[in-house]
Structure formats: structure tokens, C-alpha cells
Design an enzyme around this catalytic site. Sequence first.
Site, short mmCIF file in Angstrom:
data_model
loop_
_atom_site.label_atom_id
_atom_site.label_comp_id
_atom_site.label_asym_id
_atom_site.label_seq_id
_atom_site.Cartn_x
_atom_site.Cartn_y
_atom_site.Cartn_z
N ASP A 95 119.71 18.27 112.42
CA ASP A 95 119.63 16.90 111.92
C ASP A 95 118.16 16.53 111.78
O ASP A 95 117.29 17.12 112.42
CB ASP A 95 120.36 15.95 112.88
CG ASP A 95 120.61 14.59 112.29
OD1 ASP A 95 120.27 14.38 111.11
OD2 ASP A 95 121.13 13.72 113.00
N ASP A 268 130.79 17.61 112.21
CA ASP A 268 130.23 17.78 113.55
C ASP A 268 130.52 16.55 114.38
O ASP A 268 130.70 15.45 113.83
CB ASP A 268 128.72 17.99 113.49
CG ASP A 268 127.97 16.67 113.33
OD1 ASP A 268 127.45 16.15 114.34
OD2 ASP A 268 127.91 16.13 112.20
N CYS A 306 147.20 27.85 123.17
CA CYS A 306 145.76 27.97 122.93
C CYS A 306 145.25 29.33 123.42
O CYS A 306 145.53 29.72 124.56
CB CYS A 306 145.02 26.85 123.63
SG CYS A 306 143.22 26.91 123.41
N CYS A 308 142.16 30.13 124.12
CA CYS A 308 140.84 30.06 124.75
C CYS A 308 140.86 30.63 126.17
O CYS A 308 141.91 30.74 126.81
CB CYS A 308 140.31 28.63 124.74
SG CYS A 308 140.96 27.55 126.05
N CYS A 311 142.65 28.34 128.84
CA CYS A 311 144.11 28.29 128.81
C CYS A 311 144.75 29.63 129.17
O CYS A 311 145.88 29.67 129.66
CB CYS A 311 144.59 27.82 127.43
SG CYS A 311 144.19 26.09 127.09
N HIS A 337 137.67 24.74 126.15
CA HIS A 337 138.95 24.42 125.53
C HIS A 337 138.81 23.37 124.42
O HIS A 337 139.38 23.53 123.33
CB HIS A 337 139.95 23.90 126.56
CG HIS A 337 141.16 23.30 125.92
ND1 HIS A 337 142.15 24.07 125.34
CD2 HIS A 337 141.50 22.00 125.67
CE1 HIS A 337 143.06 23.28 124.80
NE2 HIS A 337 142.68 22.03 124.97
#
Length: 369
Positions: A95, A268, A306, A308, A311, A337
Site C-alpha cells: 500500500d 485484502d 477445513c 488447515c 482443523c 484457520h
Amino acid sequence: MTKGFSFKCQAYCCDTHARAGLFSTPHGLVETPRFMPVGTLANVKTVTPDQLWATGAQMVLANTYHLHLQPGEEIVARAGGLHRFMAWEGPILTDSGGFQVFSLSEMRQISDEGVTFRSPRDGQMIHLTPERSIAIQNALGADVIMAFDECPPYPASRDSVIESTDRTFRWLKRCIAVHQRSDQALFGIVQGGIYPDLRLDAARMLADLDLLGYAIGGVSVGEPAELIEAIVRATTPALPPEKPRYLMGVGTYREMVQAIAAGVDLFDCVIPTRLARHANALVGGDRWNMRNAKFREDFAPLDATCPCYTCQNFSRAYLSHLLRAQELLGYTLLSIHNITELVRFTQSIRRAILNGSFKAEFGQWLGTR
């Protein structure tokens, strides 16, 4: 001539402006639509680069203003640039510092020349101009850099928004004039407040400059969600269809679906890690406070669907225990997660667009409130 960048649309939705694409950068591909995690100070909070990569993240953000204050762009440049400094091999976007023009309103003065800030760290006065913002971003070395802009607050009068939008356009032309690196893509930012005609005028003026990408800024600054959706619907179709489109600071399910339906490609938001630091998990778009008593003896995974690391290995009870005890691992596991949740959501939208089922699968998010 900027090298190593291209954007290709692979599929379009027949019922909306949604599209699936490939954004090529010097550090790899970004499959769009895509959520991008925020790493303001060259790190996504509590998460290592390997953990971040495992979430499915392809592109991350860092912030020009904050990195200028600490550690300074000269140190990052001497370290070999942001990619090497933060050990992230994928694409990075910085940015411009323009959002701080908005968020630090009590500590800054704006003129046509630029913005003067009082540093919240040590009280030092810092003068940030379009030229300085680009020089800092050139030194940091991200793949995508943003033009310096002025983000008007909400609410703001039409006259003041006209003034700030015109200033943003003048600043953009100054950014273009001093941008030095052919391995960095400069994106312009559409401002215009809540006024659709000002947004359209700004979008058309930016499109005439033939930049490598375009962002919609100045949303999520306090206005109702309905206004955000109206702004995005009015603005996005006016941006060049052959270029990537980025909606800044947005990361909820509904807002992303609405924006993707309008033709946005990139998003974002700090939501996933900020919620994690407050013990909140994102599950199916809902927010769960993991300190609630009902999770103390719940031995199911956070989300059985999930993939991830969190999880696949830990129970709700364990997460609740860590967060009640304020153990740092709890914040890391929730961040992993939550980032995975938002990346997976945009991946599922991408698959639906490629399969021709976007409206059928995500129509619940497109209806009226």
C-alpha cells in the site's frame, strides 16, 4: 517497459460480471478471485511464511508508511528487498501510505504537495509525497505498488470529495512520472466517496492512463454495507476489463461475493488475524468466540470440512483452552484457520465461475438485504 506481468481472464459468469483469471507477476501467479492476507510490517501476525503458504495464500500485503517508520526502507533494500527480508517467495503488494492520510487524520496536514504526519511512534514529523511514496516502494521491492492517494472520510461533503479526488488524480500522474522499476506494477486507485458520478469520472480518467492494474479505494471507512456494494457496482464496470481489479480493505463473505459479481479480482483485509487476536474463529462466514463456555468440552475439530493444520490436528476444546489461558499458540492456530477460511472461500468462487455455477452456488449472497 514493465516486465513479467500479465492478466488473463479464463472464464466469465453468464449472469454477472464475475470472472476467473490469472494474474502473472515476477514472483508467481495469482489465481483470481483471491483473498490476500495483510502483513503490515512484513509479517502476517503470528504466522510463519511456511504456515501462511499452507493456507493457500498466494499474494500478501505490506504497508509503505509503517515499514518506512520501522525498520526503514533502506534496511529492507540492503536485506535484498521485501521478499528476502520476510522470506516470502510469492507476490507482494505494498500500500502507498495513502490510507494513513485517512486513519491518522488527527496527526496530519494535507496539501497539494503531499501529507505531513506526526509519527505515532516518536512524534517525529514525516513528509510523505507521491514521489516519496514511490521511492520507498521502489526500495521495498514489492511486485505491485500503489499510487499515493487521498482517502476521503465518511461522511464527507461533495465539494470536499471532489477536491480530494482531483488531488488523487494529480498525485497519480506524479507517481507515474517517478516510478523507476520495470519489475514493479503500479496500480492506480479510484476514489470519489459515495458519489457514483464522481467514481465513474475517476475510473474513466484512470483507465485512460493505461496502468497495469486498478484499485477501488475509499470503502470500508464507516459507510453502510449497502453503500459499499453500490459504489463497487457503479465503479468496477468502468475499469479496463483486461486489467486486474482490486477492492481495498474488504474481506467479508457478502462484500466479496457482491464485488466479484461486479467484476473485482483481488481483496485484502486484516479481519482473519485481527479476529484471531480476539479469540474469534471464522466458520462458514460466522464468527465464533472460542472463549465461550460451550466450547470447553467440545472435542470436534473447528470445521470438519477445513483442510488447515488447525482443523486437522486440534479440537475446539483445545483452542478454547489456549485462548482462555492467553497462550500465544492459540492466536497462531486461529490465524491459520481464519486465513484459510477466506482463501478457501474465494477459491470456491473461482471454481464455481470456471464451472459456470457462480450464481447458482452463491446467489444467496447476491439477493437484497
